[in-house]
Each structure stands twice: as structure tokens, then as C-alpha cells.
Design a protein around this motif. Structure first.
Motif, short mmCIF file in Angstrom:
data_model
loop_
_atom_site.label_atom_id
_atom_site.label_comp_id
_atom_site.label_asym_id
_atom_site.label_seq_id
_atom_site.Cartn_x
_atom_site.Cartn_y
_atom_site.Cartn_z
N SER A 1 3.66 -4.43 4.75
CA SER A 1 2.52 -3.95 5.54
C SER A 1 3.04 -3.42 6.87
O SER A 1 4.06 -3.88 7.38
N LEU B 1 0.83 -1.19 0.00
CA LEU B 1 0.00 0.00 0.00
C LEU B 1 0.87 1.25 0.00
O LEU B 1 2.03 1.22 0.42
N THR B 2 0.31 2.35 -0.46
CA THR B 2 1.04 3.61 -0.39
C THR B 2 1.23 4.01 1.07
O THR B 2 0.36 3.78 1.92
N ASN C 1 -6.61 -4.50 -2.29
CA ASN C 1 -5.26 -4.38 -2.83
C ASN C 1 -4.45 -5.65 -2.62
O ASN C 1 -3.59 -5.99 -3.43
N HIS D 1 -10.09 -1.33 1.53
CA HIS D 1 -9.18 -1.12 0.41
C HIS D 1 -7.91 -1.96 0.57
O HIS D 1 -7.30 -2.37 -0.42
N ALA D 2 -7.52 -2.25 1.82
CA ALA D 2 -6.36 -3.11 2.04
C ALA D 2 -6.65 -4.53 1.55
O ALA D 2 -5.79 -5.19 0.97
N GLU E 1 -3.36 2.20 -3.81
CA GLU E 1 -4.12 3.24 -3.11
C GLU E 1 -5.57 2.81 -2.91
O GLU E 1 -5.94 1.68 -3.21
N ASP E 2 -6.37 3.74 -2.40
CA ASP E 2 -7.77 3.45 -2.09
C ASP E 2 -8.63 3.87 -3.27
O ASP E 2 -9.07 5.01 -3.36
N GLY F 1 2.91 2.59 -4.60
CA GLY F 1 2.03 1.94 -3.65
C GLY F 1 0.59 1.90 -4.12
O GLY F 1 0.10 2.85 -4.74
N ASN G 1 -5.50 2.80 -8.74
CA ASN G 1 -4.82 1.51 -8.89
C ASN G 1 -4.75 1.06 -10.34
O ASN G 1 -3.87 0.29 -10.71
#
Length: 334
Positions: free
Chosen positions: A125, A34-35, A139, A135-136, A91-92, A89, A97
Motif C-alpha cells: 500500500s 492495488l494496481t 480489495n 474499493h481499497a 482494481e476498482d 494489481g 477483479n
């Protein structure tokens, strides 16, 4: 005792030197996550050096009109050269993405064409995250589809910031251990069953070096067994299967999210339009409808970028990215 980094690695790289960073003997390590999880900081802590041209510009490449880049880091360890690829990274949101996936696909397809496959993929992470947000989860699903089942043995699921236990906000090591257990048993379980390995980082170099030792050992094992190095699923889908990005496993996930977003926005617009019919002089409602229409258009444009991106379009983007490492390789090959 861990070996020290070769001092020569800290010198600026000339453009001609960059071509040597992706030879067949180099270990290629792709870093994803993730960002905001600190991927670049992780590589700097490891002792890897950002590759720069003689004018000091960062070596990387980008899609035209986008600021997100893939950056490269170099490290010599145990007389082996490691090239780290620090990817943008996740993103949400599908729109962001979609662009990020195009950048990652661009790199992976090109490295595959040069017969370079990742020796390791690190998914980063933060153990300090108290909840595994929606969102995690999306992703992580996207990451799984990029790698595929056959490549999971190369994946390290790295949790960072273990050294912050006891700091503000107050946390105990047992809190982190509980979160790690949840990740392993609930969210990472399938990947671990397929060969991925969880690992902790306490922000020290020594906590990261075992990943490199694992790379060296895995390559030696593959050579002993006469096995070929597995490529990532996204690489084979793009190059061997000649799929459009939107038709790959990872692209299909985003396409589904685009359709869901479009449906949600259209329904929202319809509700607002009904309210406006009852109150046609309401300027605030009219502005809200315009904003939703703008979101619908942005969603469509992002989906179109994903839909029409193909491996055939890579060369133009790379040549335009002056100073990009893989762009230089393509230029030299011509």
C-alpha cells in the motif's frame, strides 16, 4: 551490511533454467496489492531480476484474451534463492477483479499441486494515499479471503513511499505516521491480531531485506517445531476441497458484488425505460439504455467466467501461455 546479489542473477534465463527456480528449497514470495502501488518497482529496488527467456520475452503466464499477467523475479540472498511472484494489481470493480482473481488462482493452484506454498505474502500500500477508499476496503477484504486466518503469520503489510515526506504535495512524516496508525488500528487490526506484520519501506533495499530475513527465520522455526508450511486458504479451497472459484471465500465476495451491481443496473435501466415511455423519440435516453444493457451483459459475462472457472481448466490455459514459468513446469511434467 546487507549481502550483495549474485551477479549470475542478472543474466537472462534459458527455459531449462526456469525449472530450477521453483525447487523445494527456493523461497516463494507472493506480492499483492492495488494496481499502481509500485509492486514491480519495489522488486527492482530490492535487486530482484525479471526472469526472461533467451529471446528476451518476459516470463509470465496469462489467461487467454487477458493482458494482465503474473510475472516472476529472481534473487539470491544469504545463499538462498528467492522467487518473487508479482501478481496483477486489484482494481476498482468486480469485473476487473474477477479476471485478476482467476489469474492469481491459476498460479496458486498450480504451485500447490507442485507442493510449493508461499513463504511470504506481501500486501503493498502507498502511505501517500490520503483516504482509504471503498474499493481499497473491498480489495483488502478480497486479499484476506485469499490468505485465510491460518496463513496470516506469513503476511507483511507493507507501506511504501515513506521517503517522499516533505515533497510535493507538502507532507510531514507525522502525516504519514497518522495514516499508518489509522491503517493499523482501523483496517489492518484483525489481520495483525492473526499474525500479520506491518512494515515500512522508504524505497531502499535495506528497508525491504528484513522481510527476506523473516522468511528464512520462519522456515527454520517451522522445521524446529516439526510444523508443516501453511498453504493459503484459496489454495486449499481449490485443490483440497475441489471448489469452483466462485464457491471459494474470495470468489463468494465477488459473486455478492456482482449481484449488487446487477440489481443496481437493472433498477437504473427500469428508471430510464419509464422516462423513455414518456418521451419515445428521445434518442439520448435510448442510447443510455443501450449502454446500461451493455454493462449488464458485461457484468453477467464476468460473473460467468468466475462461475465456470475450475482447477480442471488450468492446463489448457497454461500450455497456451508459451514462455510462462509454471506453464513450462506443467509441460515438462507431461
Amino acid at each position: 551490511m546487507a549481502e550483495e546479489v549474485d551477479d549470475q542473477e542478472n543474466l537472462p534465463f534459458k527455459e531449462a533454467d526456469l525449472l530450477n527456480c521453483i525447487d523445494q528449497e527456493s523461497f516463494l514470495v507472493t506480492v499483492m496489492g492495488l494496481t499502481g502501488v509500485g509492486k514491480s518497482n519495489l522488486l527492482e529496488r530490492l535487486g530482484a531480476t525479471s526472469l526472461r527467456t533467451v529471446d528476451g520475452a518476459m516470463v509470465g503466464h496469462r489467461l487467454e484474451s487477458h493482458t494482465r499477467t503474473v510475472n516472476f523475479y529472481s534473487l539470491k540472498y544469504r545463499d538462498q534463492h528467492f522467487l518473487f511472484i508479482d501478481t496483477p494489481g486489484f482494481e476498482d470493480g468486480a469485473r476487473q477483479n474477477s479476471d485478476i482473481l482467476q489469474i492469481i488462482a491459476q498460479h496458486l493452484a498450480t504451485s500447490y499441486n507442485h507442493k510449493k506454498y508461499p513463504d511470504s505474502v506481501i500486501y503493498v500500500s502507498k502511505i501517500t494515499e490520503t483516504r482509504f477508499m471503498g474499493h481499497a476496503r473491498k480489495n483488502l477484504d478480497l486479499f484476506e479471503e485469499v490468505c485465510g486466518t491460518d496463513s496470516m503469520e506469513m503476511v507483511t503489510l507493507l507501506t511504501t513511499m515513506w521517503d517522499t515526506a516533505g515533497q510535493v504535495p507538502p507532507t510531514r512524516i507525522s502525516d504519514f505516521e497518522s495514516r499508518e496508525e489509522e491503517l493499523i488500528t482501523k483496517y489492518w487490526n484483525e489481520m495483525i491480531q492473526q499474525g500479520a506484520k506491518p512494515r515500512r519501506s522508504d524505497n531502499t533495499r535495506d528497508s525491504l531485506l528484513p522481510i527476506l530475513d523473516q522468511c528464512i527465520a520462519r522456515r527454520a522455526q517451522l522445521q524446529e517445531q516439526g510444523r508443516t508450511h501453511p498453504a493459503l486458504q484459496l489454495q486449499t479451497e481449490l485443490v483440497e476441497d475441489n471448489r469452483k472459484l466462485i464457491d471459494t471465500s474470495a470468489g463468494s465476495l465477488l459473486a455478492h458484488e456482482f449481484r449488487q451491481t446487477e440489481k443496481r443496473l437493472e433498477n437504473h435501466k427500469e428508471r430510464l425505460s419509464k422516462y423513455l415511455e414518456e418521451d419515445p423519440q428521445n434518442e439520448r435516453l435510448a442510447r443510455r439504455i443501450e449502454a446500461v444493457e451493455y454493462e449488464i451483459q458485461e457484468n453477467k459475462e464476468a460473473e460467468d467466467r468466475l462461475r465456470y472457472w475450475t482447477i480442471a481448466g488450468i492446463s489448457t490455459a497454461f500450455i497456451a501461455a508459451l514462455g510462462g514459468l509454471l506453464g513450462l513446469i506443467l509441460s515438462a511434467a507431461r
